[in-house]
Scaffold this motif. Structure first.
Motif, mmCIF file in Angstrom:
data_model
loop_
_atom_site.group_PDB
_atom_site.id
_atom_site.type_symbol
_atom_site.label_atom_id
_atom_site.label_comp_id
_atom_site.label_asym_id
_atom_site.label_seq_id
_atom_site.Cartn_x
_atom_site.Cartn_y
_atom_site.Cartn_z
ATOM 1 N N UNK A 115 -8.788 -0.508 -2.891
ATOM 2 C CA UNK A 115 -9.393 -2.057 -2.475
ATOM 3 C C UNK A 115 -11.056 -1.990 -1.682
ATOM 4 N N UNK A 116 -10.563 -1.537 -0.243
ATOM 5 C CA UNK A 116 -11.790 -0.967 0.947
ATOM 6 C C UNK A 116 -12.773 -0.318 0.162
ATOM 7 N N UNK A 117 -12.234 0.798 -0.404
ATOM 8 C CA UNK A 117 -13.403 1.690 -1.882
ATOM 9 C C UNK A 117 -14.107 0.869 -2.989
ATOM 10 N N UNK A 146 -6.926 -8.178 -1.063
ATOM 11 C CA UNK A 146 -6.957 -8.793 -2.246
ATOM 12 C C UNK A 146 -5.498 -7.657 -3.272
ATOM 13 N N UNK A 147 -5.181 -6.422 -2.043
ATOM 14 C CA UNK A 147 -3.322 -5.791 -2.561
ATOM 15 C C UNK A 147 -2.497 -6.647 -2.596
ATOM 16 N N UNK A 148 -2.532 -7.057 -1.311
ATOM 17 C CA UNK A 148 -1.033 -8.368 -1.605
ATOM 18 C C UNK A 148 -1.678 -8.979 -2.545
ATOM 19 N N UNK A 151 -2.710 -8.678 -5.383
ATOM 20 C CA UNK A 151 -2.043 -8.428 -6.674
ATOM 21 C C UNK A 151 -0.914 -8.429 -6.599
ATOM 22 N N UNK A 152 -0.370 -7.373 -5.442
ATOM 23 C CA UNK A 152 1.183 -7.686 -5.195
ATOM 24 C C UNK A 152 1.906 -8.732 -5.775
ATOM 25 N N UNK A 153 1.318 -9.730 -5.314
ATOM 26 C CA UNK A 153 1.486 -10.909 -5.160
ATOM 27 C C UNK A 153 1.998 -11.977 -7.185
ATOM 28 N N UNK A 154 0.714 -10.755 -7.323
ATOM 29 C CA UNK A 154 0.586 -11.123 -8.964
ATOM 30 C C UNK A 154 1.326 -10.708 -9.947
ATOM 31 N N UNK A 155 1.936 -9.797 -9.437
ATOM 32 C CA UNK A 155 2.467 -8.822 -10.640
ATOM 33 C C UNK A 155 4.394 -9.224 -10.191
ATOM 34 N N UNK A 177 2.998 2.082 -1.155
ATOM 35 C CA UNK A 177 2.288 1.981 -2.264
ATOM 36 C C UNK A 177 1.111 0.985 -1.589
ATOM 37 N N UNK A 178 1.127 -0.497 -1.155
ATOM 38 C CA UNK A 178 0.362 -0.938 -0.991
ATOM 39 C C UNK A 178 -0.673 -0.940 0.465
ATOM 40 N N UNK A 179 -0.269 -0.146 1.378
ATOM 41 C CA UNK A 179 -1.022 0.257 1.934
ATOM 42 C C UNK A 179 -1.939 0.976 1.396
#
Length: 461
Positions: free
Chosen positions: A309-311, A323-325, A327-331, A301-303
């Motif tokens: 995020x790249x798009x 950015x994805x990591x 977001x995950x850390x923020x969640x 899911x992170x990948x």
């Protein structure tokens, strides 16, 4: 490989002076500016008013503040300097005035934030050397010989012995009786920044076997590097391997971060920025961890979120923000914007469910991926996706907000869009607002890429 320059502030160990950084400087290429920070009682530095680690940290920060150029920098702390480096990094993390831009640290046989595990007999011997004044050349020779795994080149041996003999006996005694046994672990806490820890296989107390137990909890992103055959004086014994570790770390930092322009770094360090804001932006500026393990999402899911995020927020070549990591850390930390549509799943569940739906139809090509995302944004029913199209549309609206927010809150992004409002809330200056308001105009304190200075605002603060 980036051509951007990085300053390396070297904090030498007990008994050493600025010359101890010269072998390292000779091994590093033009990307690095090496600045040796002499701690109290070393070389030409005067003694501190007292013997605490805090007094050493104050002296180190004063030198760093004076030599900093607003650009990125790293700490290289050896032995005693390693303990001081930990406290310096903690002060930077907490918004230390006048300094910004710390991105990583390299530690050489460092003394830990906890009391140093020095054998009592060794401590007594070293204290006896200053019982009647300064350290004799003979005792200095013994210190050097006891702390190297093999012989040093003759000139380097002479310089090292001379530095030890010249050290202030008061500073020597203070470290052995106060600084080395002081416990600053509660203050330092966890330093979540890129780190390399080098230690010799022949180092009695602070060697390769001891360091993981001493520092793994302090530096969760540390990589421990053993140097077989080396003793304790790594700047003198193995400058090439120290330089290689610094270079490798800098290249990793460059790949996994976006640097703040030097002029903006100088503004972030200025009194116009409150300590709380500086601390927040300093943390956001740290490089992302290439070994990041998701806390809410699965690895798959992170990948996928990274691909999304790249798009949604394309970044230029070179260093980038994960950015994805973030977001995950923020969640995982329970962050977010504080609201969601009525009846929607909690944020963490919504992300997992939404990404699983998107994975069903996620194509390989960039244009095809953009097409899928446009259909999701439009609320179009997509064959292969079983979720309600409107629910998916609303979820993806939150995703886009989260990704853009993670990008925009980074200080390098603030510089890119020309926003310096973070420098208008400090109470330490007489007037922290704007005087010049107009397109292409700026106050004298603002970065030069924002326009022309308005007459009368050059000294505004």
């Amino acid at each position: 490989m980036t051509a951007e320059r990085c300053t390396v502030f070297v904090l030498p160990g007990l008994g050493l002076d600025a010359r101890s950084a010269l072998p390292l400087q000779a091994e590093l290429d033009e990307r690095f500016r090496v600045v040796a920070v002499e701690l109290p009682g070393q070389g030409s530095a005067p003694d501190a008013s007292e013997g605490s680690v805090a007094a050493q940290v104050d002296a180190a920060l004063a030198m760093i503040r004076e030599a900093a150029d607003g650009g990125p920098w790293m700490l290289c702390g050896h032995s005693m300097g390693g303990k001081v480096a930990a406290a310096v990094a903690a002060r930077i993390r907490d918004g230390e005035p006048g300094i910004f831009g710390l991105l990583g640290t390299v530690l050489l046989a460092p003394s830990s934030p906890s009391p140093e595990p020095m054998p009592a007999e060794k401590r007594r011997q070293m204290l006896s050397w200053v019982a009647e004044g300064g350290i004799s050349e003979s005792d200095a020779q013994t210190f050097v010989d006891d702390n190297v795994g093999g012989g040093l080149p003759p000139e380097r041996q002479r310089e090292t012995v001379d530095a030890v003999a010249r050290m202030s006996p008061l500073a020597w005694r203070r470290w052995l009786e106060e600084g080395s046994v002081e416990d600053i672990t509660a203050f330092v806490g966890t330093l979540d920044l890129p780190c390399r820890v080098l230690a010799g296989g022949e180092d009695e107390a602070l060697g390769a076997d001891a360091q993981p137990d001493l520092l793994a909890d302090v530096y969760p992103r540390a990589r421990f590097i053993a140097l077989p055959g080396a003793g304790h004086l790594l700047l003198q014994e193995r400058p090439g391997e120290v330089a290689a570790a610094i270079t490798e770390l800098w290249e990793e930092i460059a790949e996994h971060s976006v640097r703040v322009p030097a002029e903006w770094g100088t503004l972030l360090a200025s009194p116009r920025v409150s300590a709380r804001v500086r601390s927040t932006l300093a943390r956001r500026a740290l490089p992302d961890d290439p070994a990041y393990r998701p806390r809410v999402l699965s690895s798959e899911q992170l990948d996928l979120l990274r691909a999304v995020a790249a798009r949604v927020v394309p970044q230029p070549p070179g260093g980038s923000i994960d950015l994805a990591a973030r977001v995950d850390a923020d969640l995982a930390a329970g962050g977010g914007d504080g609201w969601r549509p009525a009846g929607a799943l909690p944020d963490d569940e919504a992300y997992r469910a939404g990404l699983d739906q998107l994975a069903r139809v996620w194509p390989e090509g960039a244009e095809e991926r953009d097409g899928v995302l446009r259909e999701v944004i439009a609320g179009t029913a997509i064959p292969g996706i079983t979720a309600d199209a409107d629910d998916l549309r609303r979820w993806f609206q939150d995703v886009r907000v989260d990704l853009v927010r993670e990008w925009l809150c980074h200080p390098a992004s603030l510089a890119r869009v020309g926003y310096d409002g973070f420098a208008t809330g400090a109470e330490e200056v007489s007037f922290a607002g704007y005087l010049a308001l107009g397109a292409g105009l700026r106050d004298g304190w603002e970065p030069s890429d924002l326009g022309a200075v308005v007459d009368g605002t050059e000294g505004a603060s």
